[in-house]
Structure formats: C-alpha cells, structure tokens
Design a protein around this motif. Structure first.
Motif, PDB file in Angstrom:
ATOM      1  N   UNK A   8      32.870  27.429  43.131  1.00  0.00           N
ATOM      2  CA  UNK A   8      34.061  26.863  42.432  1.00  0.00           C
ATOM      3  C   UNK A   8      33.877  25.328  42.353  1.00  0.00           C
ATOM      4  N   UNK A   9      33.780  24.650  41.091  1.00  0.00           N
ATOM      5  CA  UNK A   9      33.665  23.105  41.054  1.00  0.00           C
ATOM      6  C   UNK A   9      35.159  22.419  40.866  1.00  0.00           C
ATOM      7  N   UNK A  10      35.873  23.190  40.145  1.00  0.00           N
ATOM      8  CA  UNK A  10      37.204  22.701  40.168  1.00  0.00           C
ATOM      9  C   UNK A  10      38.282  23.936  39.996  1.00  0.00           C
ATOM     10  N   UNK A  11      39.642  23.429  40.095  1.00  0.00           N
ATOM     11  CA  UNK A  11      40.566  24.289  39.887  1.00  0.00           C
ATOM     12  C   UNK A  11      40.742  24.749  38.468  1.00  0.00           C
ATOM     13  N   UNK A  19      42.688  33.426  35.901  1.00  0.00           N
ATOM     14  CA  UNK A  19      42.978  33.768  37.422  1.00  0.00           C
ATOM     15  C   UNK A  19      44.524  34.046  37.373  1.00  0.00           C
ATOM     16  N   UNK A  20      45.469  33.075  36.724  1.00  0.00           N
ATOM     17  CA  UNK A  20      46.654  33.450  36.778  1.00  0.00           C
ATOM     18  C   UNK A  20      47.309  34.727  36.185  1.00  0.00           C
ATOM     19  N   UNK A  21      46.597  35.184  35.310  1.00  0.00           N
ATOM     20  CA  UNK A  21      47.005  36.461  34.625  1.00  0.00           C
ATOM     21  C   UNK A  21      46.921  37.404  35.418  1.00  0.00           C
ATOM     22  N   UNK A  22      45.669  37.424  36.322  1.00  0.00           N
ATOM     23  CA  UNK A  22      45.504  38.488  37.425  1.00  0.00           C
ATOM     24  C   UNK A  22      46.367  38.196  38.595  1.00  0.00           C
ATOM     25  N   UNK A  23      46.413  37.204  39.019  1.00  0.00           N
ATOM     26  CA  UNK A  23      47.227  37.051  40.193  1.00  0.00           C
ATOM     27  C   UNK A  23      48.881  37.263  40.065  1.00  0.00           C
ATOM     28  N   UNK A  24      49.271  37.216  38.764  1.00  0.00           N
ATOM     29  CA  UNK A  24      50.610  37.594  38.457  1.00  0.00           C
ATOM     30  C   UNK A  24      51.046  38.806  38.010  1.00  0.00           C
ATOM     31  N   UNK A  25      49.877  39.809  38.120  1.00  0.00           N
ATOM     32  CA  UNK A  25      50.042  41.204  37.695  1.00  0.00           C
ATOM     33  C   UNK A  25      50.121  41.892  38.865  1.00  0.00           C
ATOM     34  N   UNK A  26      50.199  43.472  38.627  1.00  0.00           N
ATOM     35  CA  UNK A  26      50.226  44.284  39.545  1.00  0.00           C
ATOM     36  C   UNK A  26      48.845  44.852  40.228  1.00  0.00           C
ATOM     37  N   UNK A  39      45.982  26.095  47.664  1.00  0.00           N
ATOM     38  CA  UNK A  39      47.256  26.378  47.245  1.00  0.00           C
ATOM     39  C   UNK A  39      47.715  27.154  46.276  1.00  0.00           C
ATOM     40  N   UNK A  40      46.818  27.798  45.349  1.00  0.00           N
ATOM     41  CA  UNK A  40      47.167  28.562  44.350  1.00  0.00           C
ATOM     42  C   UNK A  40      47.201  30.214  44.791  1.00  0.00           C
TER      43      UNK A  40
END
Length: 81
Positions: A8-11, A19-26, A39-40
């Motif tokens: 990973x080179x940058x957020x 990423x946020x779609x998967x992390x916010x799912x079940x 921190x994400x």
C-alpha cells in the motif's frame, strides 16, 4: 474478503478498491499488514498476530476489540476440543 496492505502506497488506494464497502458490510475481512491502514480499522474487530517460532512452530495471539468480539472469544473458550 482479503486485503494485503504490504504494498500500500497511500490510503487513497484503499478507497479505490472499495475497502470501506467491505469493512462496513457483514463480510468477514482479513487484513494483512493492518497497521498500514492508519486508523481505518473498525473499533470492533479481532486482531490476530502470528509469530514464527521455528520452521514448524507458530505462536498465535488473538485479541478482541469491542464487546462483540470479546464475547465471541469467551464463547470459543467454552468449546472443548
């Protein structure tokens, strides 16, 4: 879902792959090199650290963050192998 953040080179790259779609799912998400997520990570999660002790031996440490995962680990302790 599996995320390997080693290169990973940058957020911004995390945003680009959804990423946020998967992390916010079940979904169950496994993140390697999670310290690079800066921190994400969700507040509630399981943190698994694997330490190589020898060619055929590993030490696995599992820590719960948040009540949901603390209770899950407590339930696992009650299961007899």
């Amino acid at each position: 879902c599996h995320f390997d953040l080693y290169r990973l080179k940058s957020l911004r790259e995390l945003e680009d792959i959804g990423y946020e779609d998967f992390i916010g799912s079940d979904a169950i998400c496994v993140i390697e090199w999670a310290d690079r997520a800066d921190g994400l990570l969700p507040k509630d999660c399981l943190k698994v650290k694997i330490k190589i002790k020898s060619q055929n031996s590993r030490l696995i440490n599992i820590n719960a963050c948040g009540d949901r995962y603390y209770n899950l680990l407590e339930d696992i302790k009650l299961i007899k192998a």
